[in-house]
Design a protein around this motif. Sequence first.
Motif, PDB file in Angstrom:
ATOM      1  N   MET A 322       0.821  -1.149   0.093  1.00 17.09           N
ATOM      2  CA  MET A 322      -0.084   0.071   0.044  1.00 17.09           C
ATOM      3  C   MET A 322       0.928   1.208   0.044  1.00 17.09           C
ATOM      4  O   MET A 322       0.545   2.187  -0.752  1.00 17.09           O
ATOM      5  N   ARG A 323       1.996   1.213   0.940  1.00 14.10           N
ATOM      6  CA  ARG A 323       3.049   2.193   0.840  1.00 14.10           C
ATOM      7  C   ARG A 323       3.266   2.728  -0.582  1.00 14.10           C
ATOM      8  O   ARG A 323       3.832   3.750  -0.855  1.00 14.10           O
ATOM      9  N   ALA A 324       3.373   1.599  -1.374  1.00 16.01           N
ATOM     10  CA  ALA A 324       3.742   1.935  -2.870  1.00 16.01           C
ATOM     11  C   ALA A 324       2.669   2.398  -3.645  1.00 16.01           C
ATOM     12  O   ALA A 324       2.879   2.505  -4.842  1.00 16.01           O
ATOM     13  N   GLY A 325       1.527   2.573  -3.219  1.00  8.50           N
ATOM     14  CA  GLY A 325       0.534   2.965  -3.947  1.00  8.50           C
ATOM     15  C   GLY A 325      -0.074   1.962  -4.881  1.00  8.50           C
ATOM     16  O   GLY A 325      -1.028   2.167  -5.753  1.00  8.50           O
ATOM     17  N   LEU A 326      -0.240   0.916  -4.300  1.00  5.28           N
ATOM     18  CA  LEU A 326      -0.779  -0.127  -5.082  1.00  5.28           C
ATOM     19  C   LEU A 326      -1.718  -1.060  -4.118  1.00  5.28           C
ATOM     20  O   LEU A 326      -1.662  -0.923  -2.895  1.00  5.28           O
ATOM     21  N   PHE A 327      -2.464  -1.766  -4.979  1.00  4.20           N
ATOM     22  CA  PHE A 327      -3.665  -2.477  -4.067  1.00  4.20           C
ATOM     23  C   PHE A 327      -3.560  -4.153  -4.038  1.00  4.20           C
ATOM     24  O   PHE A 327      -3.825  -4.721  -5.220  1.00  4.20           O
ATOM     25  N   ALA A 328      -3.057  -4.609  -3.204  1.00  3.86           N
ATOM     26  CA  ALA A 328      -3.014  -5.884  -2.971  1.00  3.86           C
ATOM     27  C   ALA A 328      -4.373  -6.648  -3.234  1.00  3.86           C
ATOM     28  O   ALA A 328      -5.245  -6.120  -2.686  1.00  3.86           O
ATOM     29  N   ASN A 358      -5.627  -1.790 -10.277  1.00  3.96           N
ATOM     30  CA  ASN A 358      -5.010  -1.267  -9.182  1.00  3.96           C
ATOM     31  C   ASN A 358      -5.889  -0.103  -8.731  1.00  3.96           C
ATOM     32  O   ASN A 358      -5.652   0.925  -8.270  1.00  3.96           O
ATOM     33  N   LYS A 359      -7.167  -0.620  -8.504  1.00  2.00           N
ATOM     34  CA  LYS A 359      -8.202   0.151  -7.693  1.00  2.00           C
ATOM     35  C   LYS A 359      -9.076  -1.043  -7.344  1.00  2.00           C
ATOM     36  O   LYS A 359      -9.377  -1.827  -7.573  1.00  2.00           O
TER      37      LYS A 359
END
Length: 569
Positions: A322-328, A358-359
Amino acid sequence: MRLSNLFGKTLRETPSEAENISHQLLLRAGMISQVAAGVYSYLPLGWRALKKVENIIREEMDRIGAQELLMPVLQPLELWQGTGRDLSFGKSLFTLKDRRERRLVLGPTHEEVITQLVRQNVQSHRDLPLLLYQIQTKFRDEPRPRGGLMRVREFTMKDLYSLDADEEGLDKTYKSVIGAYQNIFARSGLSTVMVEADSGAIGGKDSHEFMVIAPSGEDEVIYCSSCKYAANAEKAQDLKGRMNEEEPLPIEEVETPRIKTIDELSGFLNIPKSKTLKAVFYSADEELVFVAIRGDLEVNETKLRNALRCHELRLASEEEVMRAGLFAGSASPLGITGIKRVADDSITTGSNLVAGANKPDTHLKNVNYPRDFDVDLVLDIALAQAGQGCPKCGERLLSTQGIEVGHVFKLGTIFSETLGASYLDRDGKKRPIVMGCYGIGVGRLLAAAIEQNHDEKGIIWPIPIAPYNIYLCALSIESEEVASASERLYEELQEGGFEVLFDDRVESAGVKFNDADLLGIPIRLTMSPRTLKSQAVELKLRWKNQAELVPLEEVSDRLEKNIRGGFTA
RNA sequence: CGGGGUGUAGCGCAGUCUGGAUAGCGCGCAUGGUUUGGGACCAUGAGGUCGGCGGUUCGAAUCCGCCCACCCCGACCA
């Protein structure tokens, strides 16, 4: 050896900590005793068996021209810093300080020491090729020792190092070592399979392992029954199956409420998993890495680690993702920037895949590589699985468990270049020595031999590695008749050069027979008032049910013939 | 390192939940006797920091806290 004097007692009940067969039997037979987790004493019988194996190894090593030497357990840490392997071994390296605060390691292996040694002693191509080996104790602080002698922290290893002038020389040496290894295992009564192995992050060309197939084995072997292909699962490849090539369609967004896993996605959209694209995040030496692979496949972390050339690899935490702006759960390879992207080559074979958007709660249909996204690295990082196609012949692959008893490895010039071990060739040109290394876990081999040779009564030692060949069992030994006759036979056999374990204890027949079976001594000779009536002893082979009477005066001849010639099951 | 489990005589275990008197059982061990071809029987006996430390209590193997060791699964592992 008289059983009445032997140190080490047999146990009727299995110690509770022992889970696998070799561990149970070694403990029950009084051959080993645990000192700490992954640390064992060898008692006299176990030690004798171990020395038998060592001697077989010595004979086969000497036969291919290898010279035995001995290198130290205690090694300066700087030597390891020189190759960077203090880091790659990490916490598995036992370290300590001497009184002057100088840091030392307990050697987990000896490439560094041998390379330094060779550097001081080899200058010319005339000194090559060279084969050097030792049988020495190794120390590795394993995260989890287990299975008795299977995985221990202090263990005896035969390690051989080959020094050649060039790759052709190494290839030749490698083949000859493989031959020696096959002899060693065969002579030890083991049936092994040679499999392709991972050569690790440091590179190197070929590497093979010798596996004893056993259900208790820690390694998974992927093999093909129709061709010779066999590999450690961490190295194995398979045919990933080409997907139908479809005309690339335009990307389309789909709502996928609360869909996170590939299973859920394929179920929700009613498409095969192979039509999806899986995104996985790893932390490689604390750096976030994006990994893409076709949805029906799993990532092989060994292959990935090698590809990334990193030491530590683990799945990234959700927070890191999440810190990298991605959605696991619905991460997308599209438009991803700023982090390293690696993809399995399977993504190049599918078309119109479903990938994350990615959302949250959204995926994308008809994603195609390389039209829609790019990655830094495309290569095979997939876990081969049984049931898939053999990379050599296409037949279905099978899987089994194996115990790694030996490992051979073409090192190349990695160590010689790093530590400066070179020679002058015919033209006076300086060249790095081309190296190979070859290991056998001696204690593990012993355990594997038991895994492969036992029954419900106990061990069945193959004759060449049995601690003693003959179990002389004197029943009713308190009778003068048996006592004197068995003493005479014991002496006679010893004088004849036989290795005899003489059960001279005052015990019932059942106790003696059960101990004989548990200890696994290949040949049992029973003498009793009954056999003495016909001036004979009873001869029984451990792996057979039938016994036969042999006249006393023929015993020596009979044993001579059979031990040298080999009893066969 | 995460998860699970175990720690009581050399080995295998019961007792712990629900605190109470010299802590039990089987195997093994010692001595004596009877047995003697597949783990014999009888008698007598030795053997225990109940993993450790601390706490609660009139009283702790048992309750509480901390620690340690070992095993299993996983992570990890030239």
